[in-house]
Design a protein around this motif. Structure first.
Motif, short mmCIF file in Angstrom:
data_model
loop_
_atom_site.label_atom_id
_atom_site.label_comp_id
_atom_site.label_asym_id
_atom_site.label_seq_id
_atom_site.Cartn_x
_atom_site.Cartn_y
_atom_site.Cartn_z
N GLY A 55 -3.25 -7.57 7.78
CA GLY A 55 -2.52 -8.77 8.18
C GLY A 55 -1.54 -9.27 7.14
O GLY A 55 -0.54 -9.90 7.48
N SER A 56 -1.82 -9.04 5.86
CA SER A 56 -0.94 -9.51 4.78
C SER A 56 0.04 -8.44 4.31
O SER A 56 0.90 -8.71 3.47
CB SER A 56 -1.78 -9.98 3.58
N LEU A 57 -0.10 -7.24 4.85
CA LEU A 57 0.68 -6.11 4.36
C LEU A 57 2.17 -6.29 4.67
O LEU A 57 2.56 -6.63 5.78
CB LEU A 57 0.18 -4.81 4.99
N GLN A 58 2.99 -6.04 3.64
CA GLN A 58 4.43 -6.12 3.79
C GLN A 58 5.12 -4.77 3.61
O GLN A 58 6.17 -4.53 4.19
CB GLN A 58 5.00 -7.12 2.77
N THR A 59 4.50 -3.90 2.80
CA THR A 59 5.08 -2.59 2.50
C THR A 59 4.02 -1.51 2.65
O THR A 59 2.93 -1.63 2.10
CB THR A 59 5.65 -2.55 1.07
N LEU A 60 4.34 -0.47 3.42
CA LEU A 60 3.43 0.65 3.61
C LEU A 60 4.21 1.95 3.45
O LEU A 60 5.15 2.21 4.17
CB LEU A 60 2.79 0.61 5.00
N HIS A 61 3.79 2.76 2.47
CA HIS A 61 4.36 4.09 2.27
C HIS A 61 3.28 5.13 2.50
O HIS A 61 2.18 5.02 1.95
CB HIS A 61 4.91 4.26 0.86
N VAL A 62 3.57 6.14 3.28
CA VAL A 62 2.65 7.27 3.48
C VAL A 62 3.48 8.56 3.35
O VAL A 62 3.67 9.29 4.30
CB VAL A 62 1.91 7.21 4.84
N LEU A 69 0.86 -1.18 0.00
CA LEU A 69 0.00 0.00 0.00
C LEU A 69 0.90 1.23 0.00
O LEU A 69 1.63 1.47 0.96
CB LEU A 69 -0.91 0.01 1.23
N LYS A 70 0.83 2.01 -1.09
CA LYS A 70 1.67 3.20 -1.21
C LYS A 70 0.78 4.42 -1.40
O LYS A 70 0.05 4.51 -2.40
CB LYS A 70 2.64 3.06 -2.39
N LEU A 71 0.83 5.34 -0.46
CA LEU A 71 0.04 6.56 -0.50
C LEU A 71 1.00 7.74 -0.52
O LEU A 71 1.83 7.89 0.38
CB LEU A 71 -0.87 6.65 0.72
N GLU A 72 0.88 8.59 -1.53
CA GLU A 72 1.76 9.75 -1.66
C GLU A 72 0.92 10.99 -1.93
O GLU A 72 0.07 11.01 -2.82
CB GLU A 72 2.75 9.54 -2.81
N ASN A 73 1.15 12.02 -1.12
CA ASN A 73 0.46 13.29 -1.31
C ASN A 73 -1.06 13.11 -1.29
O ASN A 73 -1.78 13.68 -2.11
CB ASN A 73 0.91 13.92 -2.64
N ARG A 126 -5.91 13.84 2.80
CA ARG A 126 -6.98 13.51 3.75
C ARG A 126 -6.70 12.24 4.54
O ARG A 126 -7.49 11.86 5.40
CB ARG A 126 -8.31 13.40 3.00
N ILE A 127 -5.60 11.61 4.23
CA ILE A 127 -5.22 10.41 4.98
C ILE A 127 -4.64 10.82 6.33
O ILE A 127 -3.76 11.67 6.41
CB ILE A 127 -4.20 9.59 4.18
N THR A 128 -5.15 10.20 7.40
CA THR A 128 -4.73 10.53 8.75
C THR A 128 -4.28 9.26 9.49
O THR A 128 -4.17 8.19 8.89
CB THR A 128 -5.88 11.19 9.54
N ASP A 129 -4.08 9.41 10.78
CA ASP A 129 -3.70 8.26 11.60
C ASP A 129 -4.78 7.18 11.63
O ASP A 129 -4.50 6.04 12.02
CB ASP A 129 -3.40 8.71 13.03
N GLN A 130 -6.00 7.51 11.23
CA GLN A 130 -7.04 6.49 11.16
C GLN A 130 -6.69 5.40 10.16
O GLN A 130 -7.00 4.22 10.39
CB GLN A 130 -8.38 7.13 10.80
N ARG A 143 7.51 3.43 5.37
CA ARG A 143 8.20 4.64 4.95
C ARG A 143 7.23 5.81 5.01
O ARG A 143 6.09 5.70 4.57
CB ARG A 143 8.74 4.50 3.52
N ALA A 144 7.69 6.93 5.57
CA ALA A 144 6.83 8.11 5.70
C ALA A 144 7.66 9.36 5.45
O ALA A 144 7.93 10.13 6.36
CB ALA A 144 6.18 8.15 7.07
N GLU A 145 8.04 9.55 4.22
CA GLU A 145 8.90 10.69 3.87
C GLU A 145 8.15 12.00 4.06
O GLU A 145 7.11 12.23 3.45
CB GLU A 145 9.37 10.55 2.41
N ARG A 146 8.65 12.82 4.94
CA ARG A 146 8.15 14.18 5.21
C ARG A 146 6.80 14.21 5.94
O ARG A 146 6.39 15.25 6.44
CB ARG A 146 8.02 14.98 3.91
N SER A 147 6.06 13.11 5.99
CA SER A 147 4.68 13.16 6.47
C SER A 147 4.55 13.74 7.87
O SER A 147 3.83 14.71 8.09
CB SER A 147 4.05 11.76 6.42
N ALA A 148 5.21 13.14 8.84
CA ALA A 148 5.05 13.56 10.22
C ALA A 148 5.70 14.91 10.51
O ALA A 148 5.47 15.50 11.57
CB ALA A 148 5.62 12.50 11.17
N ASN A 149 6.47 15.43 9.56
CA ASN A 149 7.15 16.71 9.75
C ASN A 149 6.45 17.87 9.06
O ASN A 149 6.90 19.01 9.11
CB ASN A 149 8.59 16.62 9.22
#
Length: 226
Positions: free
Chosen positions: A166-173, A145-149, A152-156, A197-203
């Motif tokens: 349960g099957s997730l191996q890679t997560l990008h936000v 699952l790769k989400l970029e820019n 509206r995606i939040t901690d939810q 991976r969360a490039e810049r997101s939390a900052n």
């Protein structure tokens, strides 16, 4: 030798080299090629370059779909990423035209594509947490699952990953400004095997409604008063 004299396997191989529009055009020429176009084996991978492409009839959704990406790199993405309360009438009108396009499409994916393995969304400013939650529930084999820019995606969404990924191996936000460090740490704690991976997101600076910003400003002014 005419193209229609080729066997089904050869025709599927030929179609696999064509883009969606070319496949659709070829399918209109005869019934045999239409049947090839409608073969689920042809549609294991779909890539879209804008929300407008999602409304076309040049592709098929079905259980064979494994890899899906919707990547919008237009300058118009910047309009969708503006906080709603800051948009002028022109910008609001622009967003209203396609606000639900991607979400509605992903709901169709939830219903028709339970074997999805990989989803990439980039520049999809109207995609919501609820939509990603439904995808995780209905596509239990999702590995990437790769989400970029996706503003509206939040901690939810991160919480949904810990519950239903349960099957997730890679997560990008990446560049998702409403993701927090707390949410990321929770994923790392609950899903230690997931490559996160969360490039810049939390900052980045998260969205704040005007009244909330006003309260923060008042509290700040009180704090510096003698």
């Amino acid at each position: 030798m005419h193209i229609t004299q080729l066997n089904r396997e050869c025709l599927l191989h030929l179609f696999s080299f064509l883009d969606k529009n070319s496949r659709k055009s070829l399918a209109k020429t005869c019934h045999k090629l239409l049947e090839v176009f409608q073969d689920p084996l042809l549609w294991s991978l779909l890539h879209f370059h804008s929300p407008a492409e999602l409304k076309k009839d040049n592709f098929l959704l079905g259980p064979a779909l494994k890899y899906l990406s919707i990547c919008w790199y237009s300058e118009r993405v910047k309009v969708c990423n503006i906080e709603d309360w800051m948009k002028n009438n022109f910008q609001k009108d622009f967003c209203n035209r396609h606000e639900n396009t991607v979400n509605d499409f992903l709901l169709e994916v939830c219903n028709r594509c339970p074997n999805l393995l990989s989803l990439t969304l980039s520049g999809c400013g109207h995609v919501t947490d609820d939509c990603i939650l439904l995808l995780l529930k209905n596509c239990p084999n999702l590995k990437t699952l790769k989400l970029e820019n996706c503003v509206r995606i939040t901690d939810q969404t991160l919480e949904a990953v810990t519950l239903y990924g349960g099957s997730l191996q890679t997560l990008h936000v990446d560049f998702c400004r409403n993701i927090t460090q707390t949410g990321l740490e929770r994923v790392r704690e609950k899903c230690p095997l997931v490559m996160l991976r969360a490039e810049r997101s939390a900052n980045m600076i998260p969205d704040n409604k005007p009244e909330k910003k006003l309260m923060l400003e008042k509290a700040s002014r009180k704090g510096v008063q003698p």
